[in-house]
Design a protein around this motif. Structure first.
Motif, PDB file in Angstrom:
ATOM      1  N   PRO A 128      13.688  -2.751   3.784  1.00  0.00           N
ATOM      2  CA  PRO A 128      14.677  -2.806   2.702  1.00  0.00           C
ATOM      3  C   PRO A 128      14.095  -2.239   1.408  1.00  0.00           C
ATOM      4  O   PRO A 128      12.956  -2.530   1.043  1.00  0.00           O
ATOM      5  N   GLU A 129      14.878  -1.427   0.722  1.00  0.00           N
ATOM      6  CA  GLU A 129      14.423  -0.811  -0.521  1.00  0.00           C
ATOM      7  C   GLU A 129      14.046  -1.882  -1.542  1.00  0.00           C
ATOM      8  O   GLU A 129      14.806  -2.817  -1.791  1.00  0.00           O
ATOM      9  N   GLY A 130      12.842  -1.753  -2.119  1.00  0.00           N
ATOM     10  CA  GLY A 130      12.397  -2.677  -3.135  1.00  0.00           C
ATOM     11  C   GLY A 130      11.844  -3.986  -2.630  1.00  0.00           C
ATOM     12  O   GLY A 130      11.440  -4.846  -3.426  1.00  0.00           O
ATOM     13  N   SER A 131      11.786  -4.167  -1.322  1.00  0.00           N
ATOM     14  CA  SER A 131      11.288  -5.410  -0.733  1.00  0.00           C
ATOM     15  C   SER A 131       9.771  -5.493  -0.846  1.00  0.00           C
ATOM     16  O   SER A 131       9.087  -4.521  -1.197  1.00  0.00           O
ATOM     17  N   ALA A 132       9.228  -6.673  -0.537  1.00  0.00           N
ATOM     18  CA  ALA A 132       7.775  -6.835  -0.534  1.00  0.00           C
ATOM     19  C   ALA A 132       7.125  -5.845   0.431  1.00  0.00           C
ATOM     20  O   ALA A 132       6.067  -5.268   0.129  1.00  0.00           O
ATOM     21  N   ALA A 133       7.746  -5.630   1.596  1.00  0.00           N
ATOM     22  CA  ALA A 133       7.195  -4.682   2.571  1.00  0.00           C
ATOM     23  C   ALA A 133       7.229  -3.261   2.022  1.00  0.00           C
ATOM     24  O   ALA A 133       6.290  -2.478   2.224  1.00  0.00           O
ATOM     25  N   ASP A 134       8.310  -2.899   1.340  1.00  0.00           N
ATOM     26  CA  ASP A 134       8.417  -1.569   0.744  1.00  0.00           C
ATOM     27  C   ASP A 134       7.319  -1.355  -0.287  1.00  0.00           C
ATOM     28  O   ASP A 134       6.640  -0.313  -0.311  1.00  0.00           O
ATOM     29  N   ARG A 135       7.106  -2.346  -1.137  1.00  0.00           N
ATOM     30  CA  ARG A 135       6.067  -2.220  -2.173  1.00  0.00           C
ATOM     31  C   ARG A 135       4.670  -2.135  -1.554  1.00  0.00           C
ATOM     32  O   ARG A 135       3.825  -1.342  -1.992  1.00  0.00           O
ATOM     33  N   LEU A 136       4.435  -2.929  -0.508  1.00  0.00           N
ATOM     34  CA  LEU A 136       3.135  -2.894   0.148  1.00  0.00           C
ATOM     35  C   LEU A 136       2.865  -1.531   0.764  1.00  0.00           C
ATOM     36  O   LEU A 136       1.780  -0.951   0.590  1.00  0.00           O
ATOM     37  N   LEU A 137       3.839  -0.994   1.502  1.00  0.00           N
ATOM     38  CA  LEU A 137       3.636   0.306   2.147  1.00  0.00           C
ATOM     39  C   LEU A 137       3.430   1.403   1.117  1.00  0.00           C
ATOM     40  O   LEU A 137       2.620   2.322   1.331  1.00  0.00           O
ATOM     41  N   ALA A 138       4.130   1.325   0.000  1.00  0.00           N
ATOM     42  CA  ALA A 138       3.916   2.309  -1.068  1.00  0.00           C
ATOM     43  C   ALA A 138       2.486   2.218  -1.583  1.00  0.00           C
ATOM     44  O   ALA A 138       1.813   3.246  -1.794  1.00  0.00           O
ATOM     45  N   ASP A 139       1.999   1.001  -1.762  1.00  0.00           N
ATOM     46  CA  ASP A 139       0.619   0.812  -2.229  1.00  0.00           C
ATOM     47  C   ASP A 139      -0.394   1.332  -1.219  1.00  0.00           C
ATOM     48  O   ASP A 139      -1.490   1.781  -1.598  1.00  0.00           O
ATOM     49  N   LEU A 140      -0.022   1.277   0.070  1.00  0.00           N
ATOM     50  CA  LEU A 140      -0.926   1.748   1.121  1.00  0.00           C
ATOM     51  C   LEU A 140      -0.813   3.250   1.358  1.00  0.00           C
ATOM     52  O   LEU A 140      -1.477   3.786   2.255  1.00  0.00           O
ATOM     53  N   GLY A 141       0.036   3.919   0.582  1.00  0.00           N
ATOM     54  CA  GLY A 141       0.137   5.369   0.672  1.00  0.00           C
ATOM     55  C   GLY A 141       1.178   5.888   1.641  1.00  0.00           C
ATOM     56  O   GLY A 141       1.212   7.094   1.931  1.00  0.00           O
TER      57      GLY A 141
END
Length: 314
Positions: A128-141
């Motif tokens: 889901p856009e903006g979810s905790a998982a989305d933010r984590l994956l963005a941080d992981l590149g």
């Protein structure tokens, strides 16, 4: 059921103290669904994925549950999991009570290791856009590859009825139609989806062998042949119920029959069939690769959630 063999199963380092990990079995499907549902309630306001979705995916003949999954446990309670559903497609969830502890990062590393072992050069997941998982994956590149949407036909709304052109009809699929339906749907989806063709057996696990499947769930659009005595399959719709909600999981029209207003008529039929069987709400999903969002909005559907597919090169 005996515990799965953990040989050749990548470990899960980096877990917080007190948590353990092991491969999953089909007996864990309900616990996995509970974790997914808890996460979706936080991210989306309600749970969307059903237990039947998990079982249908895991029962594919090509799929090895123990080799493709890992569960994280707090004592006997499952609190997170990862699932390499295909060599380049993963699903993960962490119960909201355990987010922010590094579990998601450990699962991402496990998925990458498992995908490499399966021969993949890229692996991704949809969140889901903006979810905790989305933010984590963005941080992981992880990079955004496409955007997807769940669309809803609001309760009480009707898709404007559109008569089928002469020579066309809609009916339930029979067992004899299964191969034709599979071929048509896979041909259509592979026009824009970057994956291998799903086998007939795996397709069937998700459609006619899905838990609770009924004949009306797979509807075919047929066209009379020139002889006047036969017909050919030129479209297919797969719709199923989850409580009071209906989900159109697949809709496809053969390329040489597109542009005739057939898809809206198929949606009217799918939603009508679902409502006759108790549905109060109707949904479907699409993404930027298919280019069909405008079609669904024109028939009165509205976006109810936005998803991001993120992936990373291995």
């Amino acid at each position: 059921m005996s515990a799965p063999d953990e040989s050749d199963h990548p470990a899960l380092p980096g877990l917080p103290a007190g948590l353990t990990a092991r491969p999953l079995t089909m007996d864990d499907a309900a616990a996995v669904h509970a974790v997914i549902a808890a996460e979706e309630v936080v991210d989306l306001g309600e749970a969307e994925l059903t237990l039947e979705d998990v079982v249908a995916d895991w029962q594919r003949p090509s799929y090895d549950v123990a080799a493709s999954t890992v569960g994280v446990l707090d004592g006997d309670r499952l609190v997170a999991y990862a699932d390499l559903s295909a060599p380049d497609v993963a699903y993960t969830a962490v119960h909201p009570d355990h987010q922010g502890r590094g579990i998601g990062t450990a699962l991402a590393r496990w998925v990458q290791a498992r995908a490499r072992a399966a021969g993949s050069t890229r692996v991704g997941t949809q969140v889901p856009e903006g979810s905790a998982a989305d933010r984590l994956l963005a941080d992981l590149g992880y990079e955004v590859r496409w955007t997807a949407w769940d669309l809803e036909l609001p309760e009480g709304a009707e898709v404007r009825a559109r008569a089928l052109p002469e020579g066309y009809a809609l009916r339930d699929a029979t067992e004899a139609d299964r191969e034709a339906a599979w071929t048509l749907v896979e041909d259509a989806f592979l026009e824009w989806s970057e994956r291998e063709r799903m086998s007939l057996a795996d397709f069937g696990a998700r459609v006619w062998d899905r838990p609770g499947a009924e004949p009306w769930n797979l509807r075919l659009l047929v066209h009379a042949t020139g002889s006047g005595s036969g017909e050919e399959v030129v479209g297919a719709t797969h719709v199923y119920l989850a409580g009071d909600a209906a989900y159109v999981a697949r809709i496809a029209v053969r390329p040489d029959h597109r542009g005739r207003g057939l898809a809206p008529a198929m949606l009217v039929d799918a939603f009508g069939q679902a409502r006759e069987h108790g549905a109060a709400r109707c949904y479907l999903s699409t993404d930027t690769r298919a280019g069909a969002r405008g079609l669904y909005e024109k028939v009165g559907m509205v976006v109810c959630s936005t998803w991001i597919h993120r992936s990373t090169t291995l």
